[in-house]
Motif scaffolding. Structure first.
Motif, PDB file in Angstrom:
ATOM      1  N   GLY A  22       0.828  -1.199   0.000  1.00  0.00           N
ATOM      2  CA  GLY A  22       0.000   0.000   0.000  1.00  0.00           C
ATOM      3  C   GLY A  22       0.861   1.247   0.000  1.00  0.00           C
ATOM      4  O   GLY A  22       2.087   1.176   0.035  1.00  0.00           O
ATOM      5  N   MET A  23       0.198   2.396  -0.039  1.00  0.00           N
ATOM      6  CA  MET A  23       0.894   3.681   0.059  1.00  0.00           C
ATOM      7  C   MET A  23       0.099   4.585   0.985  1.00  0.00           C
ATOM      8  O   MET A  23      -1.127   4.493   1.089  1.00  0.00           O
ATOM      9  CB  MET A  23       1.030   4.340  -1.321  1.00  0.00           C
ATOM     10  CG  MET A  23      -0.287   4.671  -1.984  1.00  0.00           C
ATOM     11  SD  MET A  23      -0.072   5.444  -3.611  1.00  0.00           S
ATOM     12  CE  MET A  23      -1.758   5.379  -4.253  1.00  0.00           C
ATOM     13  N   GLY A  24       0.800   5.435   1.680  1.00  0.00           N
ATOM     14  CA  GLY A  24       0.131   6.435   2.498  1.00  0.00           C
ATOM     15  C   GLY A  24      -0.813   5.866   3.530  1.00  0.00           C
ATOM     16  O   GLY A  24      -0.491   4.935   4.269  1.00  0.00           O
ATOM     17  N   SER A  25      -2.037   6.390   3.573  1.00  0.00           N
ATOM     18  CA  SER A  25      -2.958   6.174   4.682  1.00  0.00           C
ATOM     19  C   SER A  25      -3.562   4.780   4.768  1.00  0.00           C
ATOM     20  O   SER A  25      -4.220   4.464   5.755  1.00  0.00           O
ATOM     21  CB  SER A  25      -4.100   7.193   4.597  1.00  0.00           C
ATOM     22  OG  SER A  25      -4.919   6.919   3.466  1.00  0.00           O
ATOM     23  N   THR A  26      -3.380   3.938   3.752  1.00  0.00           N
ATOM     24  CA  THR A  26      -3.958   2.588   3.828  1.00  0.00           C
ATOM     25  C   THR A  26      -3.203   1.696   4.806  1.00  0.00           C
ATOM     26  O   THR A  26      -3.597   0.549   5.035  1.00  0.00           O
ATOM     27  CB  THR A  26      -3.971   1.909   2.439  1.00  0.00           C
ATOM     28  OG1 THR A  26      -2.622   1.846   1.932  1.00  0.00           O
ATOM     29  CG2 THR A  26      -4.839   2.682   1.455  1.00  0.00           C
ATOM     30  N   GLN A  27      -2.140   2.214   5.382  1.00  0.00           N
ATOM     31  CA  GLN A  27      -1.321   1.399   6.282  1.00  0.00           C
ATOM     32  C   GLN A  27      -2.133   0.807   7.434  1.00  0.00           C
ATOM     33  O   GLN A  27      -1.963  -0.364   7.787  1.00  0.00           O
ATOM     34  CB  GLN A  27      -0.175   2.229   6.852  1.00  0.00           C
ATOM     35  CG  GLN A  27       0.668   1.469   7.870  1.00  0.00           C
ATOM     36  CD  GLN A  27       1.929   2.203   8.252  1.00  0.00           C
ATOM     37  OE1 GLN A  27       2.979   1.963   7.684  1.00  0.00           O
ATOM     38  NE2 GLN A  27       1.829   3.112   9.205  1.00  0.00           N
ATOM     39  N   ALA A  28      -3.020   1.602   8.040  1.00  0.00           N
ATOM     40  CA  ALA A  28      -3.736   1.149   9.234  1.00  0.00           C
ATOM     41  C   ALA A  28      -4.604  -0.071   8.943  1.00  0.00           C
ATOM     42  O   ALA A  28      -4.556  -1.070   9.672  1.00  0.00           O
ATOM     43  CB  ALA A  28      -4.589   2.287   9.780  1.00  0.00           C
ATOM     44  N   GLN A  29      -5.418  -0.008   7.876  1.00  0.00           N
ATOM     45  CA  GLN A  29      -6.312  -1.125   7.575  1.00  0.00           C
ATOM     46  C   GLN A  29      -5.530  -2.369   7.175  1.00  0.00           C
ATOM     47  O   GLN A  29      -5.908  -3.491   7.514  1.00  0.00           O
ATOM     48  CB  GLN A  29      -7.292  -0.742   6.466  1.00  0.00           C
ATOM     49  CG  GLN A  29      -8.187   0.442   6.793  1.00  0.00           C
ATOM     50  CD  GLN A  29      -7.643   1.731   6.221  1.00  0.00           C
ATOM     51  OE1 GLN A  29      -6.533   2.155   6.545  1.00  0.00           O
ATOM     52  NE2 GLN A  29      -8.419   2.366   5.353  1.00  0.00           N
ATOM     53  N   ILE A  30      -4.427  -2.187   6.439  1.00  0.00           N
ATOM     54  CA  ILE A  30      -3.616  -3.344   6.038  1.00  0.00           C
ATOM     55  C   ILE A  30      -3.027  -4.015   7.275  1.00  0.00           C
ATOM     56  O   ILE A  30      -3.046  -5.244   7.405  1.00  0.00           O
ATOM     57  CB  ILE A  30      -2.497  -2.915   5.066  1.00  0.00           C
ATOM     58  CG1 ILE A  30      -3.101  -2.393   3.754  1.00  0.00           C
ATOM     59  CG2 ILE A  30      -1.569  -4.083   4.770  1.00  0.00           C
ATOM     60  CD1 ILE A  30      -2.086  -1.798   2.791  1.00  0.00           C
ATOM     61  N   CYS A  31      -2.504  -3.215   8.202  1.00  0.00           N
ATOM     62  CA  CYS A  31      -1.932  -3.780   9.430  1.00  0.00           C
ATOM     63  C   CYS A  31      -2.965  -4.582  10.204  1.00  0.00           C
ATOM     64  O   CYS A  31      -2.676  -5.685  10.696  1.00  0.00           O
ATOM     65  CB  CYS A  31      -1.376  -2.667  10.309  1.00  0.00           C
ATOM     66  SG  CYS A  31       0.183  -1.955   9.738  1.00  0.00           S
ATOM     67  N   GLU A  32      -4.178  -4.039  10.320  1.00  0.00           N
ATOM     68  CA  GLU A  32      -5.209  -4.740  11.077  1.00  0.00           C
ATOM     69  C   GLU A  32      -5.686  -5.997  10.358  1.00  0.00           C
ATOM     70  O   GLU A  32      -6.011  -7.011  10.988  1.00  0.00           O
ATOM     71  CB  GLU A  32      -6.375  -3.804  11.374  1.00  0.00           C
ATOM     72  CG  GLU A  32      -6.000  -2.675  12.322  1.00  0.00           C
ATOM     73  CD  GLU A  32      -7.206  -2.055  13.002  1.00  0.00           C
ATOM     74  OE1 GLU A  32      -8.137  -2.805  13.363  1.00  0.00           O
ATOM     75  OE2 GLU A  32      -7.219  -0.820  13.166  1.00  0.00           O
ATOM     76  N   ALA A  33      -5.739  -5.947   9.043  1.00  0.00           N
ATOM     77  CA  ALA A  33      -6.117  -7.137   8.286  1.00  0.00           C
ATOM     78  C   ALA A  33      -5.094  -8.244   8.488  1.00  0.00           C
ATOM     79  O   ALA A  33      -5.446  -9.422   8.684  1.00  0.00           O
ATOM     80  CB  ALA A  33      -6.254  -6.799   6.803  1.00  0.00           C
ATOM     81  N   ILE A  34      -3.831  -7.896   8.469  1.00  0.00           N
ATOM     82  CA  ILE A  34      -2.768  -8.898   8.631  1.00  0.00           C
ATOM     83  C   ILE A  34      -2.819  -9.534  10.015  1.00  0.00           C
ATOM     84  O   ILE A  34      -2.549 -10.730  10.170  1.00  0.00           O
ATOM     85  CB  ILE A  34      -1.398  -8.257   8.351  1.00  0.00           C
ATOM     86  CG1 ILE A  34      -1.266  -7.959   6.847  1.00  0.00           C
ATOM     87  CG2 ILE A  34      -0.262  -9.155   8.814  1.00  0.00           C
ATOM     88  CD1 ILE A  34      -0.013  -7.217   6.468  1.00  0.00           C
ATOM     89  N   LYS A  35      -3.204  -8.766  11.038  1.00  0.00           N
ATOM     90  CA  LYS A  35      -3.330  -9.327  12.381  1.00  0.00           C
ATOM     91  C   LYS A  35      -4.372 -10.445  12.431  1.00  0.00           C
ATOM     92  O   LYS A  35      -4.290 -11.336  13.283  1.00  0.00           O
ATOM     93  CB  LYS A  35      -3.700  -8.232  13.378  1.00  0.00           C
ATOM     94  CG  LYS A  35      -2.567  -7.274  13.707  1.00  0.00           C
ATOM     95  CD  LYS A  35      -3.020  -6.220  14.696  1.00  0.00           C
ATOM     96  CE  LYS A  35      -1.896  -5.241  15.011  1.00  0.00           C
ATOM     97  NZ  LYS A  35      -2.329  -4.180  15.955  1.00  0.00           N
ATOM     98  N   GLN A  36      -5.351 -10.375  11.523  1.00  0.00           N
ATOM     99  CA  GLN A  36      -6.393 -11.401  11.494  1.00  0.00           C
ATOM    100  C   GLN A  36      -6.032 -12.568  10.568  1.00  0.00           C
ATOM    101  O   GLN A  36      -6.843 -13.460  10.349  1.00  0.00           O
ATOM    102  CB  GLN A  36      -7.717 -10.772  11.051  1.00  0.00           C
ATOM    103  CG  GLN A  36      -8.222  -9.695  12.004  1.00  0.00           C
ATOM    104  CD  GLN A  36      -9.570  -9.136  11.595  1.00  0.00           C
ATOM    105  OE1 GLN A  36     -10.419  -9.844  11.041  1.00  0.00           O
ATOM    106  NE2 GLN A  36      -9.812  -7.858  11.877  1.00  0.00           N
TER     107      GLN A  36
END
Length: 576
Positions: A484-498
């Motif tokens: 990802g780039m920029g602000s999508t970091q938060a959702q990607i991180c949380e998705a990976i935790k699941q």
């Protein structure tokens, strides 16, 4: 009980939705919660649906407002219809009794509260937002004293009568739920950290603060959603530091003013969104050929044209990378969070002056206009580095008129620049192609030499970006790589935790030009690659393809409806 909860209030614009959310967001921050507050609104002054969502955590900073919802406060039926799908099983709807609530969901707790009627009894219909805050406080089991403190501070300058009125409205809402729905509770988990010393700000404010502390003394801008808050914040604070804010007649003028101020030696910037950035394209070329530093902040929104002024998107990437006529070296930075906006705008000023190029900082509405709470910013990172300025001693050592502002005798492509008023530092800074002192030329050898000189800067820039231009976490040989780039970091991180038990890597770009080619190793090692692209044409996917290849491995995840990616959407695409 989990360590977090989510709450949302919605209604028609003009009903005080934002103020209701702001009150709770501020109270929760002062109580010691980490929060992320998200505003969903239309480009209308009044009417149309709007909502304000808060996600609060007791343990860790929150960078995204979440997919689920525990409690919904509805001022109208539209709020229920458009948001009930987020409610968890057993979730709570608290709605104004002025309408009969209808829901398609089973297993929800629905409470009818005469919000408007109670406010009218107090003589001010708009104060129903404080009635709603009181009702919410009972359901969430938050001690009313926390709100009293906020009310007293918020209305201190308006007199005791207004303070008492707001407290009364709050108590009416609290007591009504307590008396009529005593068992409807969703106790908020107890916050354990001290609430003092924590910031609550949005990305636009973080940009403004970072600019001021990093030496910016001129902001030239034209109001445009969602970047206008940068203008407002800087206007309120920059004069305290001896700076000036110039509201230009349009974005063309704003950009040229910023270039002129930088030419004069003053750290300067302009802020805008996509349509304004389009108008700045000719001036961007002016910055490039005259080798004058320039910082542009582009808070991206949905396009094209007027598009979706109050919705988020990452569709200005190609414009930032390749916009303007001709070919101009530039740096493009995409901050990954609200705190990162503070750090990257400081970096942008240093890079603009060091390499004498335009630096475009691309945020978006998701982090630009929405708030989160976090620990104090690390002010030790503030480093005002003013490089490649010629000294008066160096100029004194030259013969009169011998200063070569655009000297070709530089391996990095960077020539020292003078500031107007320095003796023997005069040069032509015109926008035509020029020879070493700045005089206009059209002969082929000099034209080629100046173009090559300017683009040698990219090679020098590339030496900087591997330390900060991206972040990588996860397996070195992942089965799945999410990019990802920029602000999508938060959702990607949380998705990976699941995605427990899976071999996953996460690559998040913070710099798009120069492109961090060191990241090629991650693409080489991964079996499957998904690129989270908040636009229609897959602009990050295309950039990766051009710079690194791997066309057959890249699967773009596209979203362009004006809303940020959800965790579920990323998981569904990756698992599907």
């Amino acid at each position: 009980m989990t360590n977090e909860f989510t709450w949302k209030v919605g209604g028609a614009q003009g009903e005080g939705i934002d103020s209701t959310g702001e009150i709770l967001a501020t109270v929760l921050t002062r109580m010691g919660y980490y929060i992320f507050a998200y505003r969903h609104f239309m480009s209308l002054v009044k009417g149309g649906h709007t909502n304000y969502k808060i996600r609060a955590s007791t343990t860790d900073p929150v960078y995204y407002h979440g997919d689920d919802l525990d409690m919904l406060v509805a001022f109208d039926q539209t709020t229920i219809s458009e948001n009930e799908d987020e409610l968890i099983e057993g979730g709570i709807i608290l709605h104004d009794a002025k309408f009969q609530a209808q829901t398609n969901r089973q297993g929800l707790q629905v409470c009818s509260v005469p919000l408007l009627d109670m406010a009218k009894e107090l003589g001010n219909p708009i104060i129903k937002n404080m009635v709603a805050a009181g009702a919410s406080a009972y359901v969430l089991d938050i001690d009313p004293s926390n709100f009293y403190e906020q009310i007293e501070q918020q209305f201190a300058k308006k007199g005791q009568e207004l303070i008492d009125l707001n407290k009364t409205a709050f108590n009416k809402g609290y007591d009504y739920i307590k008396e009529n729905y005593p068992d409807v509770r969703k106790p908020a988990p107890q916050a354990t950290r001290p609430g003092s010393g924590y910031l609550l700000m949005n990305g636009n404010e973080a940009i403004g603060l970072g600019a001021v502390l990093n030496g910016c003394r001129i902001l030239a801008a034209y109001p445009i959603t969602p970047a206008t808050e940068i203008l407002y914040w800087v206007l309120a604070n920059l004069p305290k530091y001896g700076g000036k804010v110039l509201q230009a007649e349009d974005e063309i003028a704003a950009c040229i003013m910023a270039i002129g101020a930088n030419y004069a030696g003053v750290r300067s910037m302009t802020s805008t969104s996509g349509p304004g950035l389009s108008l700045m394209m000719e001036a961007l070329g002016m910055s490039g050929i005259s080798e004058t530093p320039l910082v542009i902040v582009d808070v991206m929104r949905g396009g094209p044209s007027t598009g979706l002024p109050t919705k988020t998107e990452q569709s200005d990437v190609n414009e930032a990378l390749y916009g303007s006529h001709g070919e101009t070296p530039r740096i493009v930075i995409t901050p990954t969070s609200i705190p990162d906006c503070f750090y990257q705008i400081g970096r942008a000023f240093n890079l603009a002056e060091e390499f004498q190029v335009p630096v475009i900082v691309c945020t978006d509405l998701l982090i630009g206009m929405n708030k989160m709470s976090f620990q104090d910013l690390d002010l030790s990172t503030v480093d005002i580095t003013r490089k490649n300025l010629v000294s008066q001693e160096q100029l004194d050592a030259l013969e009169k008129g011998a200063f070569k502002r655009y000297s070709l005798d530089t391996e990095s492509g960077i020539s020292v620049r003078s500031i107007p008023g320095q003796k023997n530092g005069r040069y032509c800074a015109l926008t035509n192609e020029h020879e070493e002192t700045g005089l206009e030329i059209e002969d082929v050898p000099m034209r080629n030499a100046q173009m090559e000189k300017r683009f040698r800067k990219l090679n020098a820039m590339e030496q900087h970006i591997n330390d900060w231009g991206y972040e990588y976490k996860g397996s070195e040989t992942p089965d799945v790589l999410i990019v990802g780039m920029g602000s999508t970091q938060a959702q990607i991180c949380e998705a990976i935790k699941q995605m427990d038990g899976q071999s996953v890597g996460h690559l998040q770009y913070r710099c798009l030009m120069p492109f961090p080619k060191d990241t090629q190793k991650y693409f080489q090692a991964a079996k499957k690659i998904y690129v989270v692209d908040n636009n229609f044409t897959g602009q990050l996917t295309g950039l990766i393809s051009r710079e690194l290849g791997f066309h057959d491995k890249l699967t773009p995840l596209l979203k362009y409806d004006g809303n940020p990616f959800t965790i579920r959407e990323i998981l569904a695409a990756v698992k599907g």
